[in-house]
Enzyme design. Sequence first.
Site, PDB file in Angstrom:
ATOM      1  N   ASP A  83     142.246  90.019  -3.878  1.00 46.88           N
ATOM      2  CA  ASP A  83     142.247  89.453  -2.540  1.00 46.88           C
ATOM      3  C   ASP A  83     141.156  90.198  -1.766  1.00 46.88           C
ATOM      4  O   ASP A  83     140.694  91.263  -2.202  1.00 46.88           O
ATOM      5  CB  ASP A  83     143.616  89.663  -1.890  1.00 46.88           C
ATOM      6  CG  ASP A  83     143.648  89.177  -0.463  1.00 46.88           C
ATOM      7  OD1 ASP A  83     143.185  88.055  -0.217  1.00 46.88           O
ATOM      8  OD2 ASP A  83     144.122  89.932   0.407  1.00 46.88           O
ATOM      9  N   ASP A  85     140.760  90.265   2.294  1.00 44.30           N
ATOM     10  CA  ASP A  85     141.271  90.866   3.532  1.00 44.30           C
ATOM     11  C   ASP A  85     142.392  91.847   3.216  1.00 44.30           C
ATOM     12  O   ASP A  85     143.399  91.479   2.625  1.00 44.30           O
ATOM     13  CB  ASP A  85     141.795  89.782   4.476  1.00 44.30           C
ATOM     14  CG  ASP A  85     140.705  88.807   4.894  1.00 44.30           C
ATOM     15  OD1 ASP A  85     139.560  89.249   5.037  1.00 44.30           O
ATOM     16  OD2 ASP A  85     141.000  87.616   5.071  1.00 44.30           O
TER      17      ASP A  85
END
EC number: 3.1.3.18
Length: 360
Positions: A83, A85
């Site tokens: 991922d 963020d």
Amino acid sequence: MLQVRASPTFLPSTTSSSSQAPTPFPFSGKSKRRSGLVSAVAAPSANCAVRRSVMAAAGAAPVAAKLEDADALIDSVETFIFDCDGVIWKGDKLIDGVPETLDLLRSKGKRLVFVTNNSTKSRKQYGKKFETLGMSIDEEEIFASSFAAAAYLQSIDFPKDKKVYVIGEEGILKELELAGFQYLGGPTDGDKKIELKPGFYMEHDEDVGAVVVGFDRYFNYYKVQYGTLCIRENPGCLFIATNRDAVTHLTDAQEWAGGGSMVGAILGSTKQEPLVVGKPSTFMMDYLAKKFGITTSQICMVGDRLDTDILFGQNGGCKTLLVLSGVTSLQTLQSPDNSIQPDFYTNQLSDFLTLKAATV
């Protein structure tokens, strides 16, 4: 488990097998969304099911182990999916030690893939963000939910004479354009207002066959009403969500309301559950498995969210690593109320470097 009220005709592929592509489905002009509930995520892999059944028999959920031997985890997989963020950056600030950690993994021959639920940018734009932060990442290694929305429409042979109404930002528009789809809405509708007068009737385009909703800083009542009219009145119109994230990292100072708040508004007005193409739906996992020829048991999913990143990995049959540098705290992870447990957890991605050094 996320549920959608939809016809299988419109569902993303729900297989967790790495050998199968996202299944293309024909587009139908008639909506069957009210036909019943169907799952938007795949059944867990056999290994996951066995592990959970054993823990269930013991009367407890499997507990995540603190990562102690980074080398063992690195050597056990071929691919790392990250991922962005909360794992790679927060807002526009790079998290310490990330470039060195990625260099270490590449030096060991690992494939790196970056998957984000943030739909505000296209893959090309995310490549530029990586470059701005001092990292060179190939566009083919980046998969945003904006791309997933366009890829899903391609997978169901969405008619090119139909249009897509976008509640979202430029990233979705760019990916739809690259895929050859007609669209309207987006940021340009952010300035539009509805002047309610007696007898006022709002027109909408009857050729809209899908409404795609993502994070939108220009969200307003005009968009809510327009999207609602399309979904409720255009036969067979799809309601597609890039994600349902409750919060996001617009800055590194605090959490901000995420794309799930925009999706929730349309859900509330239409009473229809969306088709979610971002995490934790397995659509992107199926797509990646086919594109790279990956066996999902040879993947480690690294993320900061339990209900998207970790569930995404578990639904796909991957190993999972939670980092505590983003949304999820150790207290949340270890809470008796939390039923989603990764295989491992650690403070941040750069712990790979420290733990490696400690085992030499």
